[in-house]
Design a protein around this motif. Structure first.
Motif, short mmCIF file in Angstrom:
data_model
loop_
_atom_site.label_atom_id
_atom_site.label_comp_id
_atom_site.label_asym_id
_atom_site.label_seq_id
_atom_site.Cartn_x
_atom_site.Cartn_y
_atom_site.Cartn_z
N ARG A 94 0.85 -1.13 -0.07
CA ARG A 94 0.07 0.12 0.03
C ARG A 94 0.96 1.31 -0.04
NH1 ARG A 94 -4.81 -0.52 -1.95
NH2 ARG A 94 -5.85 -2.22 -1.12
N ALA A 95 1.83 1.13 0.82
CA ALA A 95 3.10 2.50 0.89
C ALA A 95 3.43 2.41 -0.53
CB ALA A 95 3.86 2.23 1.97
N TYR A 96 3.73 1.41 -1.42
CA TYR A 96 4.53 1.51 -2.45
C TYR A 96 3.53 2.10 -3.49
CZ TYR A 96 6.08 0.06 -7.02
OH TYR A 96 6.38 -0.15 -8.53
N PHE A 97 2.41 1.63 -3.55
CA PHE A 97 1.17 2.18 -4.49
C PHE A 97 0.92 3.48 -4.19
CE2 PHE A 97 0.15 -2.58 -5.16
CZ PHE A 97 0.59 -2.56 -6.61
N THR A 98 1.14 3.96 -3.07
CA THR A 98 0.73 5.48 -2.47
C THR A 98 1.89 6.26 -3.27
OG1 THR A 98 -0.12 4.97 -0.29
CG2 THR A 98 0.89 7.05 -0.72
N MET A 99 3.04 6.00 -3.08
CA MET A 99 4.30 6.90 -3.95
C MET A 99 4.30 6.69 -5.08
SD MET A 99 5.26 7.98 -0.88
CE MET A 99 6.56 9.21 -1.97
N LEU A 100 4.04 5.41 -5.66
CA LEU A 100 3.92 5.26 -7.31
C LEU A 100 2.70 6.19 -7.83
CD1 LEU A 100 4.69 3.74 -9.59
CD2 LEU A 100 2.90 2.24 -9.35
N SER A 101 1.51 6.41 -7.10
CA SER A 101 0.39 7.16 -7.50
C SER A 101 0.78 8.74 -7.57
CB SER A 101 -0.86 6.93 -6.84
OG SER A 101 -1.09 5.74 -6.76
N PHE A 102 1.55 8.94 -6.59
CA PHE A 102 1.88 10.33 -6.36
C PHE A 102 3.12 10.56 -7.69
CE2 PHE A 102 0.39 10.62 -1.85
CZ PHE A 102 -0.62 11.42 -2.16
N VAL A 103 3.93 9.77 -7.80
CA VAL A 103 4.96 9.98 -8.67
C VAL A 103 4.33 10.17 -10.24
CG1 VAL A 103 6.82 8.84 -9.90
CG2 VAL A 103 6.81 9.02 -7.49
N GLU A 104 3.34 9.38 -10.49
CA GLU A 104 2.62 9.27 -11.68
C GLU A 104 1.46 10.34 -12.01
OE1 GLU A 104 0.97 5.45 -11.91
OE2 GLU A 104 2.41 4.51 -12.63
N GLY A 105 1.37 11.01 -10.67
CA GLY A 105 0.82 12.48 -10.91
C GLY A 105 -1.06 12.26 -10.53
N ASP A 106 -1.11 11.08 -10.19
CA ASP A 106 -2.58 10.73 -9.66
C ASP A 106 -2.74 10.88 -8.08
OD1 ASP A 106 -5.33 9.63 -9.47
OD2 ASP A 106 -4.77 7.61 -10.35
N TYR A 107 -2.89 12.38 -7.74
CA TYR A 107 -2.78 12.66 -6.39
C TYR A 107 -4.00 12.21 -5.89
CZ TYR A 107 0.62 15.46 -8.19
OH TYR A 107 1.86 15.94 -8.88
N LEU A 108 -5.17 12.02 -6.12
CA LEU A 108 -6.30 11.75 -5.47
C LEU A 108 -6.17 10.10 -5.08
CD1 LEU A 108 -9.21 12.46 -4.51
CD2 LEU A 108 -10.14 11.76 -6.69
N ARG A 109 -5.76 9.41 -6.12
CA ARG A 109 -5.67 7.73 -5.88
C ARG A 109 -4.39 7.74 -4.72
NH1 ARG A 109 -4.56 3.01 -9.91
NH2 ARG A 109 -4.97 1.36 -8.68
N GLY A 110 -3.48 8.45 -4.85
CA GLY A 110 -2.32 8.24 -3.82
C GLY A 110 -2.62 8.86 -2.65
N LEU A 111 -3.53 9.76 -2.39
CA LEU A 111 -4.19 10.04 -1.30
C LEU A 111 -5.22 8.88 -0.67
CD1 LEU A 111 -4.34 12.41 0.84
CD2 LEU A 111 -6.24 13.35 -0.33
N GLU A 112 -5.81 8.45 -1.48
CA GLU A 112 -6.72 7.42 -0.90
C GLU A 112 -5.70 6.07 -0.59
OE1 GLU A 112 -9.45 3.71 -2.86
OE2 GLU A 112 -9.55 6.03 -4.01
N PHE A 113 -4.73 5.78 -1.12
CA PHE A 113 -3.63 4.64 -0.79
C PHE A 113 -3.17 5.22 0.34
CE2 PHE A 113 -3.23 2.95 -5.19
CZ PHE A 113 -4.08 1.77 -4.88
N GLY A 114 -2.56 6.62 0.47
CA GLY A 114 -2.05 6.83 1.71
C GLY A 114 -2.88 6.76 2.95
N VAL A 115 -3.96 7.07 2.90
CA VAL A 115 -4.98 7.16 4.09
C VAL A 115 -5.13 5.72 4.36
CG1 VAL A 115 -7.52 7.50 4.79
CG2 VAL A 115 -6.20 9.24 3.75
N GLU A 116 -5.33 4.88 3.55
CA GLU A 116 -5.59 3.47 3.86
C GLU A 116 -4.35 2.87 4.58
OE1 GLU A 116 -6.32 1.19 0.64
OE2 GLU A 116 -8.57 2.31 -0.12
N THR A 117 -3.12 3.11 4.06
CA THR A 117 -1.87 2.90 4.83
C THR A 117 -1.50 3.43 5.96
OG1 THR A 117 -0.68 2.72 2.53
CG2 THR A 117 0.70 2.90 4.55
#
Length: 149
Positions: A94-117
């Motif tokens: 989950r932490a990996y996918f959080t960072m990956l989403s932010f790097v790819e510019g998908d901030y909303l999905r990154g925030l969702e993964f970050g909160v779950e993490t």
């Protein structure tokens, strides 16, 4: 993959982790068994329809309870068993996918993964703290102090 294979793989992975990090030999198999049980409890909770956060908290609590009990029995520090016990719960992907989403510019999905993490990490901590509270009953200042008679 069937649950039996997952449990065996979890046990082997946790014992290998223990070998790499120098866990005492007498605690290796016990730590692997606690981690395997933790994984089974987590998967059972998810299978029964529980949320990932609640299932993680229940599994963490059980891992900590087993760790405290067996650490007293074989007289080793609790962390020697609790770390391998909670290892299967750590939300690394989950932490990996959080960072990956932010790097790819998908901030909303990154925030969702970050909160779950963060919620899962918090539930691991909560389970550990609740078990510590249970095992700490009767160890207050009043029980340690013996006046001179």
């Amino acid at each position: 993959m069937e649950i039996g294979a997952e449990l065996i793989i979890t046990f082997i992975a946790i014992v290998a982790f223990g070998v790499i990090f120098g866990v005492p030999k007498r605690a290796l198999l016990l730590g692997g068994a606690i981690g395997m049980t933790t994984w089974a409890i987590l998967q059972g909770g998810l299978t029964l329809g529980g949320s990932p956060v609640f299932s993680t908290a229940i599994a963490s609590f059980n891992a900590a309870m087993f760790s405290h009990y067996f650490a007293r029995k074989i007289r080793i520090p609790v962390t020697t068993l609790s770390i391998p016990g909670i290892l299967p719960l750590v939300p690394g992907s989950r932490a990996y996918f959080t960072m990956l989403s932010f790097v790819e510019g998908d901030y909303l999905r990154g925030l969702e993964f970050g909160v779950e993490t963060m919620l899962q990490a918090g539930s691991i901590a909560a389970g550990l703290v609740f078990a510590l509270a249970i095992f700490s009953f009767g160890k207050g200042i009043g029980h340690r102090y013996e006046p001179n008679r």
